[in-house]
Motif scaffolding. Structure first.
Motif, short mmCIF file in Angstrom:
data_model
loop_
_atom_site.label_atom_id
_atom_site.label_comp_id
_atom_site.label_asym_id
_atom_site.label_seq_id
_atom_site.Cartn_x
_atom_site.Cartn_y
_atom_site.Cartn_z
N GLY A 192 0.82 -1.21 0.00
CA GLY A 192 0.00 0.00 0.00
C GLY A 192 0.85 1.25 0.00
N ARG A 193 1.96 1.23 0.76
CA ARG A 193 2.87 2.37 0.77
C ARG A 193 3.54 2.56 -0.59
NH1 ARG A 193 5.68 0.52 6.36
NH2 ARG A 193 7.47 1.76 5.65
N GLU A 194 3.80 1.48 -1.29
CA GLU A 194 4.44 1.56 -2.61
C GLU A 194 3.54 2.22 -3.64
OE1 GLU A 194 7.00 -2.57 -1.98
OE2 GLU A 194 5.29 -2.52 -3.34
N VAL A 195 2.24 1.97 -3.57
CA VAL A 195 1.35 2.50 -4.61
C VAL A 195 0.66 3.80 -4.20
CG1 VAL A 195 0.91 0.19 -5.53
CG2 VAL A 195 -0.67 1.17 -3.85
N GLY A 196 0.98 4.33 -3.02
CA GLY A 196 0.39 5.61 -2.62
C GLY A 196 -0.90 5.47 -1.86
N GLY A 197 -1.06 4.40 -1.08
CA GLY A 197 -2.30 4.18 -0.36
C GLY A 197 -2.53 5.10 0.81
N LEU A 198 -1.56 5.92 1.16
CA LEU A 198 -1.72 6.91 2.24
C LEU A 198 -2.09 8.26 1.64
CD1 LEU A 198 1.40 5.91 4.36
CD2 LEU A 198 -0.99 5.59 5.03
N ALA A 199 -2.89 9.02 2.38
CA ALA A 199 -3.44 10.26 1.85
C ALA A 199 -2.40 11.33 1.59
CB ALA A 199 -4.51 10.81 2.82
N ASN A 200 -1.24 11.23 2.22
CA ASN A 200 -0.19 12.24 2.02
C ASN A 200 0.92 11.74 1.12
OD1 ASN A 200 0.45 10.40 4.03
ND2 ASN A 200 1.58 11.85 5.27
N ALA B 266 -5.22 15.02 -7.97
CA ALA B 266 -5.22 15.79 -6.72
C ALA B 266 -3.89 16.51 -6.55
CB ALA B 266 -5.48 14.87 -5.54
N GLN B 267 -3.93 17.76 -6.12
CA GLN B 267 -2.72 18.59 -6.02
C GLN B 267 -2.20 18.73 -4.60
OE1 GLN B 267 -1.19 20.07 -9.03
NE2 GLN B 267 -2.52 18.35 -9.64
N THR B 268 -2.97 18.35 -3.63
CA THR B 268 -2.57 18.50 -2.23
C THR B 268 -2.91 17.23 -1.46
OG1 THR B 268 -4.72 19.51 -1.69
CG2 THR B 268 -2.89 21.01 -2.23
N PRO B 269 -2.22 16.98 -0.34
CA PRO B 269 -2.53 15.79 0.46
C PRO B 269 -3.98 15.78 0.92
CG PRO B 269 -0.44 16.73 1.14
CD PRO B 269 -1.05 17.71 0.20
N GLY B 270 -4.47 14.57 1.18
CA GLY B 270 -5.85 14.42 1.62
C GLY B 270 -5.97 14.21 3.11
N LEU B 271 -7.13 13.79 3.51
CA LEU B 271 -7.44 13.58 4.93
C LEU B 271 -6.90 12.25 5.41
CD1 LEU B 271 -11.17 14.76 4.76
CD2 LEU B 271 -9.30 16.01 5.87
N MET B 272 -6.16 12.28 6.53
CA MET B 272 -5.66 11.06 7.14
C MET B 272 -6.74 10.44 8.02
SD MET B 272 -1.69 12.14 7.86
CE MET B 272 -2.00 13.77 8.55
N ALA B 273 -6.56 9.19 8.38
CA ALA B 273 -7.64 8.35 8.92
C ALA B 273 -8.51 9.03 9.97
CB ALA B 273 -7.05 7.06 9.47
N VAL B 274 -7.90 9.48 11.06
CA VAL B 274 -8.70 10.03 12.15
C VAL B 274 -9.40 11.31 11.72
CG1 VAL B 274 -8.59 11.04 14.48
CG2 VAL B 274 -7.32 8.94 13.96
N HIS C 288 6.12 6.02 -4.38
CA HIS C 288 7.01 6.77 -3.49
C HIS C 288 7.22 8.21 -3.95
CE1 HIS C 288 9.16 3.28 -1.17
NE2 HIS C 288 7.84 3.21 -1.12
N MET C 289 6.25 8.75 -4.69
CA MET C 289 6.33 10.17 -5.07
C MET C 289 5.47 11.00 -4.14
SD MET C 289 6.68 10.09 -9.23
CE MET C 289 5.78 8.59 -9.62
N ASN C 290 5.72 12.32 -4.16
CA ASN C 290 5.12 13.23 -3.19
C ASN C 290 4.34 14.34 -3.90
OD1 ASN C 290 6.51 12.00 -0.85
ND2 ASN C 290 8.35 12.78 -1.86
N PHE C 291 3.64 15.13 -3.11
CA PHE C 291 2.87 16.25 -3.67
C PHE C 291 3.80 17.44 -3.93
CE2 PHE C 291 -0.41 13.63 -1.81
CZ PHE C 291 -1.44 13.72 -2.75
N GLU C 292 4.71 17.23 -4.87
CA GLU C 292 5.65 18.25 -5.30
C GLU C 292 5.49 18.45 -6.80
OE1 GLU C 292 9.35 16.57 -4.14
OE2 GLU C 292 9.01 16.85 -1.98
N PRO C 293 5.80 19.64 -7.33
CA PRO C 293 5.50 19.93 -8.74
C PRO C 293 5.99 18.88 -9.72
CG PRO C 293 6.13 21.93 -7.60
CD PRO C 293 6.32 20.82 -6.63
N ASP C 294 7.24 18.47 -9.63
CA ASP C 294 7.76 17.50 -10.58
C ASP C 294 7.03 16.16 -10.49
OD1 ASP C 294 9.53 19.37 -11.49
OD2 ASP C 294 11.28 18.53 -10.45
#
Length: 841
Positions: free
Chosen positions: A310-318, A344-352, A323-329
């Motif tokens: 899940g971490r490999e494919v971006g299963g976390l909201a941030n 989506a251009q910005t991180p989403g809502l985390m679980a809690v 393994h890429m991030n919400f950065e322009p490139d």
């Protein structure tokens, strides 16, 4: 008979399994060729065949309480989602996924949510266990890269386990450690945990530090390595509530050991400062040079079979994918690869915060896949209230009835283990295949297929036109390699062009870590935990896992032998606190916090620190009334990782002595009166209430026309209900919980006794003969009970080896060995030295 090599669906060790099918019979064994386990399985893995039945399965789609066909269910999902998106925007939608999903399922869900719906509100239950570890690695190395392998555990000279009861939670890896220590007596093992657990069985040093003080211990070690004086041992001792000499011993061993590895998990991660604790551990490995060498490094053990995938494919909201991030490139790269303008251009809502947003009405549709947040999230009553008020709740699930699915407007039947096909990644970055060896039951479908079909109805079908999970895997692998140029360690270019046949035959594959060009020592300011004791809430409650159960029991709770070892929720307290709060071993108690109450059985354990308590997190509404520990836990989170502090909650505990307690066996479970507390234990219910239940049970049986056999005295009563020669129900109650011969009662439901003497004995809950009830099960692999083991010890078995030779206990997964040793220590005729020295299985 057909044999299929697949992977276990439980913890992050990622054990290989060989599943055999002959007719309708399924059996499993460990895969001797799989590098994660080399043929070993724990008791849960050994019982996997017993989870493949269809009891309680969801087999058809359900919309608004009615079974429908797939077209109707998918159309309803698409129409309702589209209406919410068009009215409220994409931020009004969220997905909540699970480390139980396959990588292909995860990839499809992440692509739909982030890439085409256009919001990053996809999070996962891995947020509850591994997100602080992710932050720690990213801050230290620039990427979520786990820098260790299982072989490093075997090649080390100092193994430090922090906040990990690996003997119960990662038992196969722990047994590899046991074997290594047996072969190399010079190896030192340090366990850092407020509790004395089964993992301490092989510890040369146990540091029972104050809850939540781990960062202070490792900051002190870093100061010593670097020659600074900000955190001298005296300060560490005061902060951690540990003897200075024990701290000095640990520090000396770490500094002088040529090779050292630290294994850490929930006790570190599940904290309001979990990210800093992870970096405090990583810091000492970087500063000491015990890193990126055989036998060295900071090793976060994942909790679930595919938390890493899940971490490999971006299963976390941030995270983005690969393994890429919400950065322009990275945003540009992923958008071009997916061919989308809606990324989506910005991180989403985390679980809690996601479920908080549902409660506020900001999120109006949530799709929950393969997890049970109504039990597993903190402040679970608030989670249930949020779901109850949400306009659209969709659930993809294997089970028909869970605490979460009760709130669902749309329920999709998903494939379970043994039926689905794809990949998972374990704690050491090793990708393994989960292969199907059973047909799809009913109308159940793969999670990726369900996601793709909903995407089609939302108008995005072209981007989700996969026909097989092999295509999804190759797309995921290609994305990891896309414009990578060595910038990211996660690069699966070798796997991106696999043919279908090559993917079907894929051997376990460990992706490399690279040279770690970034090695950052992150400043850490140690903090105590966020729970505050008071006169009203004077105890700190720690929550965690037990040996034979998994998550919220939706799979393991139905397996009879996995309910033998520990069959009901409990709380452990030390002897001093038992006196302080007027608690007796085996009695019931109520634990409460400002958020909720749970009712549990008391266990007095001198391995618990004074002022603290421990309760397991598994029980749900299917298996206990008020047994959910997360009903008590506050949603207090690490500000960076968003991981909740599930390990420290201020609570109070009060003894509860019900007027009556009883045991109910039945072929079908009756719905109990609301005044009754109950605990489901495979074949029986244990009940407790303030008035006798005999009349209620007799009425329940009487209206069904069953013949009754009744015995009643002032303090005890019982009833057996018979129909056409079969035992339909048995109930025994008393002012104290009746002591029964449970194996005799269970046998009577399979083969009813005929003689009057046998039936009268059964009415008393006993057998006619003198055979001894095996007692509480210690070895679940072979159903060996405490009474049987004690008899063998009295009869001459003088070691764990001898018990194994006679009874087989301890000879399979080894998880029961610490308890076997404890039984020797309880026997005054046995020397503690003999029991302690016997480290064999």
């Amino acid at each position: 008979m057909t044999e299929t090599r697949t992977t276990c669906p439980y913890c992050g060790v990622g054990c290989g399994v060989v599943a055999s099918v002959e007719g309708e019979a399924v059996s499993v064994r460990g895969d001797e060729t799989h590098p994660a386990n080399l043929g070993r399985l724990c008791v849960k893995g050994s019982a996997l065949a017993e989870t493949t039945g269809l009891q309680g399965r969801l087999l058809r789609p359900v919309v608004d309480g009615l079974e429908v066909d797939w077209a109707q269910a998918l159309d309803a999902a698409g129409e309702r989602l589209r209406e919410i998106i068009d009215t409220w925007g994409p931020q009004a939608v969220a997905f909540y996924a699970s480390g139980q999903l396959l990588t292909e399922d995860y990839y499809a869900a992440n692509k739909l949510m982030k890439g085409f719906i256009g919001a990053a509100n996809i999070d996962t239950n891995s947020r509850l266990c591994m997100s602080s570890a992710v932050v720690g690695y990213k801050r230290a190395f620039g990427e979520d890269v786990v820098p260790c392998s299982y072989e490093d555990v075997e090649n080390s000279e100092l193994v430090v386990l922090v906040g990990s009861n690996a003997a119960w939670t990662h038992p196969v890896l722990y047994q590899r450690l046991v074997q290594t220590k047996r072969n190399n007596p010079q190896m030192k093992v340090v366990v850092i945990d407020p509790r004395r657990t089964a993992t301490c069985d092989i510890a040369d040093l146990h540091l029972a530090l104050a809850p939540g003080s781990d960062a202070g211990l490792f900051v002190g070690l870093l100061n010593l390595i670097q020659g600074t004086e900000a955190w001298p041992i005296a300060r560490v001792a005061a902060f951690c509530d540990l003897p200075s000499e024990d701290i000095g011993t640990f520090y000396g061993w770490f500094i002088t050991a040529p090779r050292a590895i630290t294994l850490y998990t929930m006790g570190i991660n599940q904290s309001a400062s979990g990210s800093d604790k992870c970096n405090a551990i990583i810091n000492v490995h970087l500063a000491s040079g015990k890193f990126n060498r055989p036998g060295c490094g900071p090793f976060s053990l994942t909790g679930q079979p595919n938390a890493m995938g899940g971490r490999e494919v971006g299963g976390l909201a941030n995270q983005l994918a690969a393994h890429m991030n919400f950065e322009p490139d990275d945003l540009s790269r992923v958008a071009r690869f997916w061919g989308t303008e809606r990324l989506a251009q910005t991180p989403g809502l985390m679980a809690v915060e996601l479920f908080d947003a549902i409660a506020r009405g900001d999120v109006k549709a949530v799709w929950i896949m393969g997890t049970n947040p109504a039990v597993s999230l903190p402040d679970s009553h608030a989670v249930c209230q949020a779901l109850a008020g949400c306009p659209l709740v969709m659930v993809s699930e294997v089970m028909n009835d869970t605490d979460t699915s009760r709130f669902a407007h749309i329920r999709f039947p998903a494939l379970g283990w043994g039926e689905k096909d794809g990949t998972v990644t374990n704690s050491e970055r090793r990708i393994s295949r989960q292969r199907a060896f059973l047909p799809a039951p009913g109308e159940a479908k793969p999670d990726w297929w369900i996601v793709a079909q909903v995407a089609k109805r939302l108008g995005y079908g072209e981007a989700f036109a996969w026909q097989h999970p092999h295509e999804i895997f190759c797309e995921h692998a290609a994305l990891t390699a896309f414009e990578n140029d060595g910038a990211r360690a996660l690069n699966l270019h070798d796997l991106a062009a696999l043919t279908r046949e090559e993917w079907d035959q894929l051997e376990p594959y460990q992706w490399p870590t690279g040279d770690f060009p970034r090695r950052n020592i992150v400043p850490v300011n140690p903090l105590s935990h966020g729970a505050t004791v008071s006169a009203l809430y004077p105890l700190i409650l720690n929550s965690g896992r037990i040996r034979d159960q998994w998550h919220t029991m939706t799979r393991t709770g139905y397996v009879a032998r996995l309910m033998q070892h520990i069959a009901e929720p409990f709380v452990e307290v030390c002897p001093a606190d038992a006196v302080r709060f007027s608690l007796c071993d085996g009695q019931l108690a109520r634990i409460s916090s400002p958020r909720g109450v749970m009712v549990v059985r008391v266990r007095i354990n001198d391995g618990i620190r004074e002022g603290e308590a421990f309760a397991p997190m598994h029980w749900n509404a299917e298996f206990a009334r008020q047994g959910k520990v997360n009903a008590l836990v506050e949603g207090r989170c690490d500000p960076v990782s968003g991981q909740p502090e599930s390990k420290q909650t201020a609570v109070r505990i009060l003894p509860w002595q019900p007027a009556w307690q009883g045991e109910l066996y039945a072929r079908e479970w009756p719905e109990m009166p609301s005044s009754v507390y109950w605990w489901r234990k495979a074949s029986r219910l244990t009940v407790a209430c303030d008035k006798p239940l005999l009349s209620w049970v007799m009425e329940y049986a009487g209206v069904r026309g069953w013949q009754l056999q009744v015995a009643q005295t002032g303090e005890r009563s019982s009833v057996l209900a018979w129909h056409e020669g079969q035992l339909m129900l048995g109930f025994w109650e008393g002012t104290a919980l009746p002591a029964l011969a449970h194996t005799v009662i269970e046998a009577a439901f399979q083969s009813p006794p005929v003689l009057a003497s046998e039936r009268h004995a059964l009415l008393n809950g006993q057998s006619v003969g003198k055979e001894t009830d095996p007692g509480r099960i210690i070895c679940s692999c072979f159903s060996v009970g405490e009474n049987t083991i004690r008899e063998a010890i009295v009869g001459g078995c003088d070691s764990v080896n001898a018990l194994g030779a006679k009874l087989r206990c301890g000879t399979n997964c080894g998880s029961c060995v610490p308890e076997l040793k404890g039984l020797f220590q309880d026997n005054p005729e046995m020397s503690a030295r003999t029991a302690f020295q016997d480290l064999s299985r």
